[in-house]
Design a protein around this motif. Structure first.
Motif, PDB file in Angstrom:
ATOM      1  N   SER A  83      53.759  30.203  65.160  1.00  0.00           N
ATOM      2  CA  SER A  83      52.551  29.996  65.986  1.00  0.00           C
ATOM      3  C   SER A  83      51.877  28.664  65.645  1.00  0.00           C
ATOM      4  CB  SER A  83      51.584  31.156  65.825  1.00  0.00           C
ATOM      5  OG  SER A  83      51.167  31.245  64.481  1.00  0.00           O
ATOM      6  N   GLN A  84      52.006  28.208  64.410  1.00  0.00           N
ATOM      7  CA  GLN A  84      51.427  26.890  64.076  1.00  0.00           C
ATOM      8  C   GLN A  84      52.171  25.771  64.816  1.00  0.00           C
ATOM      9  OE1 GLN A  84      51.684  27.628  59.747  1.00  0.00           O
ATOM     10  NE2 GLN A  84      49.525  27.072  59.624  1.00  0.00           N
ATOM     11  N   ILE A  85      53.478  25.930  64.964  1.00  0.00           N
ATOM     12  CA  ILE A  85      54.235  24.903  65.711  1.00  0.00           C
ATOM     13  C   ILE A  85      53.842  24.956  67.194  1.00  0.00           C
ATOM     14  CG2 ILE A  85      56.528  24.045  66.349  1.00  0.00           C
ATOM     15  CD1 ILE A  85      57.593  25.276  63.742  1.00  0.00           C
ATOM     16  N   VAL A  86      53.733  26.173  67.728  1.00  0.00           N
ATOM     17  CA  VAL A  86      53.350  26.326  69.144  1.00  0.00           C
ATOM     18  C   VAL A  86      51.977  25.683  69.374  1.00  0.00           C
ATOM     19  CG1 VAL A  86      52.738  28.035  70.913  1.00  0.00           C
ATOM     20  CG2 VAL A  86      54.776  28.384  69.491  1.00  0.00           C
ATOM     21  N   TYR A 120      50.515  23.298  67.625  1.00  0.00           N
ATOM     22  CA  TYR A 120      50.618  21.839  67.513  1.00  0.00           C
ATOM     23  C   TYR A 120      51.174  21.253  68.824  1.00  0.00           C
ATOM     24  CZ  TYR A 120      51.874  17.181  65.982  1.00  0.00           C
ATOM     25  OH  TYR A 120      51.977  15.817  65.886  1.00  0.00           O
ATOM     26  N   ARG A 121      52.164  21.923  69.376  1.00  0.00           N
ATOM     27  CA  ARG A 121      52.782  21.417  70.617  1.00  0.00           C
ATOM     28  C   ARG A 121      51.774  21.403  71.775  1.00  0.00           C
ATOM     29  NH1 ARG A 121      58.132  20.455  70.772  1.00  0.00           N
ATOM     30  NH2 ARG A 121      59.580  21.717  69.568  1.00  0.00           N
ATOM     31  N   LYS A 122      50.902  22.414  71.794  1.00  0.00           N
ATOM     32  CA  LYS A 122      49.900  22.459  72.877  1.00  0.00           C
ATOM     33  C   LYS A 122      49.008  21.225  72.813  1.00  0.00           C
ATOM     34  CE  LYS A 122      49.548  27.398  73.531  1.00  0.00           C
ATOM     35  NZ  LYS A 122      49.024  28.503  72.737  1.00  0.00           N
ATOM     36  N   GLU A 123      48.642  20.847  71.598  1.00  0.00           N
ATOM     37  CA  GLU A 123      47.759  19.679  71.402  1.00  0.00           C
ATOM     38  C   GLU A 123      48.521  18.357  71.528  1.00  0.00           C
ATOM     39  OE1 GLU A 123      44.305  19.893  69.842  1.00  0.00           O
ATOM     40  OE2 GLU A 123      44.558  21.853  70.793  1.00  0.00           O
ATOM     41  N   ASN A 124      49.843  18.409  71.286  1.00  0.00           N
ATOM     42  CA  ASN A 124      50.646  17.170  71.232  1.00  0.00           C
ATOM     43  C   ASN A 124      51.924  17.343  72.051  1.00  0.00           C
ATOM     44  OD1 ASN A 124      49.257  15.621  68.769  1.00  0.00           O
ATOM     45  ND2 ASN A 124      49.417  17.798  68.262  1.00  0.00           N
ATOM     46  N   PRO A 125      51.795  17.456  73.375  1.00  0.00           N
ATOM     47  CA  PRO A 125      52.973  17.778  74.190  1.00  0.00           C
ATOM     48  C   PRO A 125      54.054  16.686  74.156  1.00  0.00           C
ATOM     49  CG  PRO A 125      51.052  17.330  75.567  1.00  0.00           C
ATOM     50  CD  PRO A 125      50.563  17.351  74.168  1.00  0.00           C
ATOM     51  N   ASP A 126      53.683  15.490  73.738  1.00  0.00           N
ATOM     52  CA  ASP A 126      54.658  14.390  73.706  1.00  0.00           C
ATOM     53  C   ASP A 126      55.430  14.325  72.389  1.00  0.00           C
ATOM     54  OD1 ASP A 126      52.208  13.927  72.493  1.00  0.00           O
ATOM     55  OD2 ASP A 126      52.359  11.741  72.694  1.00  0.00           O
ATOM     56  N   ALA A 127      55.091  15.166  71.409  1.00  0.00           N
ATOM     57  CA  ALA A 127      55.731  15.059  70.087  1.00  0.00           C
ATOM     58  C   ALA A 127      57.022  15.864  70.032  1.00  0.00           C
ATOM     59  CB  ALA A 127      54.772  15.556  69.009  1.00  0.00           C
ATOM     60  N   GLU A 128      57.949  15.398  69.181  1.00  0.00           N
ATOM     61  CA  GLU A 128      59.144  16.187  68.869  1.00  0.00           C
ATOM     62  C   GLU A 128      58.901  16.858  67.515  1.00  0.00           C
ATOM     63  OE1 GLU A 128      63.013  13.925  70.306  1.00  0.00           O
ATOM     64  OE2 GLU A 128      61.479  12.517  69.666  1.00  0.00           O
ATOM     65  N   LYS A 143      62.375  28.122  63.246  1.00  0.00           N
ATOM     66  CA  LYS A 143      63.446  27.252  63.781  1.00  0.00           C
ATOM     67  C   LYS A 143      63.505  27.343  65.306  1.00  0.00           C
ATOM     68  CE  LYS A 143      66.652  27.027  59.846  1.00  0.00           C
ATOM     69  NZ  LYS A 143      66.192  27.919  58.771  1.00  0.00           N
ATOM     70  N   ALA A 144      63.212  28.561  65.830  1.00  0.00           N
ATOM     71  CA  ALA A 144      63.274  28.764  67.284  1.00  0.00           C
ATOM     72  C   ALA A 144      62.258  27.890  68.024  1.00  0.00           C
ATOM     73  CB  ALA A 144      63.040  30.237  67.603  1.00  0.00           C
ATOM     74  N   GLU A 145      61.237  27.403  67.342  1.00  0.00           N
ATOM     75  CA  GLU A 145      60.204  26.565  67.975  1.00  0.00           C
ATOM     76  C   GLU A 145      60.444  25.067  67.757  1.00  0.00           C
ATOM     77  OE1 GLU A 145      58.236  27.993  69.951  1.00  0.00           O
ATOM     78  OE2 GLU A 145      58.606  30.055  69.290  1.00  0.00           O
ATOM     79  N   MET A 146      61.512  24.707  67.078  1.00  0.00           N
ATOM     80  CA  MET A 146      61.751  23.284  66.731  1.00  0.00           C
ATOM     81  C   MET A 146      62.676  22.609  67.747  1.00  0.00           C
ATOM     82  SD  MET A 146      62.467  23.914  62.697  1.00  0.00           S
ATOM     83  CE  MET A 146      61.203  24.650  61.651  1.00  0.00           C
TER      84      MET A 146
END
Ligand code: 13P
Ligand code: SF4
Length: 300
Positions: free
Chosen positions: A92-95, A97-105, A117-120
């Motif tokens: 959930s922390q990765i999810v 982060y992605r919401k705030e930073n949609p351009d990041a890998e 791993k499923a969120e990476m």
């Protein structure tokens, strides 16, 4: 029958392969079909024809083997042998982060749970993090969970835009500059090597920074006979066994108790009963497969 003979018998009966990490107990290392670092063992797990994989190490390693081999039986002989760092970044922390930073890998160290791993986007190990990150083009890369491997990777890929997480390995992060300086003073002719999970100021003191298998390769290829090995002490067995004429010095207290949990008894009973099988949610396996396959160089 002794435990080693029983393991050999059971291995044949079950068509099993035994993969062992370099930090495991000496007697466990001695029954390995393959022994190595996280990347080498993941590649072996991806290549094996065996029907059963017994993964001696910590649980994220066996989970990674299961992600690569969903139809095989993968055994983690001690299901409580959990890497502390693997718990330091949740899915959930990765999810979030992605919401705030949609351009990041998102690049994740293999020392993570299967659900994370499923969120990476891609996983990596200590031996290929620089290769993995240098191939990314977004210019913004979140590296989880290890701040030290992340910082080391960032130093080698200054244009990748690496953002660090605050996880760490309690064993490597606790090794101090003072300990390494004392080892260097006591053994002034020794070549020094450190694992990239160590703090940056420790890495600055040594001649080589590499994975556990990288350390073995450097010591094997060197014409010197003394080495300071700044990592977990389980490495001593294989180094001394393969290079009997050389001497290896370690920092005190660098012991990962999770890596010492698998013993011969647990391998025997797991093979006898096919117990302690890794059981992952099929959706997690499906979503984690691509990042893990990218790590081992086997993309779909
Ligand atoms: P390696 O992949 O270098 O063997 O490292 C695994 C690990 O857990 C180090 O703490
Ligand atoms: Fe995890 Fe550290 Fe143990 Fe490696 S040494 S398995 S990173 S806790």
């Amino acid at each position: 029958m002794d435990q080693v003979s029983r393991i050999k018998e059971l291995k044949e009966k079950r068509n099993a392969v035994i993969l062992v990490h370099n930090y495991c107990l000496p007697e466990v290392q001695d029954v390995a079909d393959f022994i190595g670092d996280s990347l080498g063992l993941s590649i072996k797990a991806a290549e094996t024809d065996a029907e059963v994989i017994v993964f001696c190490g910590v649980t994220f390693m066996a989970e990674t083997a299961k992600i690569l081999n969903p139809s095989k039986i993968v055994i983690s002989p001690q299901p409580h042998a959990v890497c502390a760092m693997a718990q330091m970044c949740s899915p959930s922390q990765i999810v979030d982060y992605r919401k705030e930073n949609p351009d990041a890998e998102v690049v994740g160290y293999v020392n993570s749970t299967a659900a994370s791993k499923a969120e990476m986007d891609v996983c990596c190990t200590s031996s290929n993090s620089v290769d993995v990150v240098s191939k990314l083009s977004s210019g913004k890369v979140l590296f989880v969970p290890d701040q030290n491997l992340g910082r080391y990777t960032k130093s080698k890929c200054p244009d990748a835009g690496v953002v660090l997480w605050n996880g760490m390995c309690p064993i490597h992060h606790s090794i101090t500059v003072g300990q390494v300086r004392a080892l260097k003073e006591a053994h002034p002719d020794a070549v020094s090597l450190a694992h990239p999970e160590c703090r940056a100021e420790v890495l600055d003191l040594v001649d080589h920074v590499c994975s556990t298998e990288g350390m073995l390769n450097i010591c094997r290829g060197s014409d010197r006979d003394e080495f300071i090995i700044v990592t977990e002490v389980g490495m001593k067995h294989r180094l001394e066994k393969e290079m009997p004429g050389k001497r290896f010095y370690f920092p005190e207290y660098a012991v990962c108790s999770a890596m010492k949990m698998v013993d011969l008894d647990s391998i025997v009973s797991s093979l006898e009963n096919l117990s302690n099988q890794v059981d992952l949610d099929p959706q997690v396996i499906e979503r984690a497969r691509l990042p893990v396959q990218r790590m081992v160089g086997r993309e779909l």
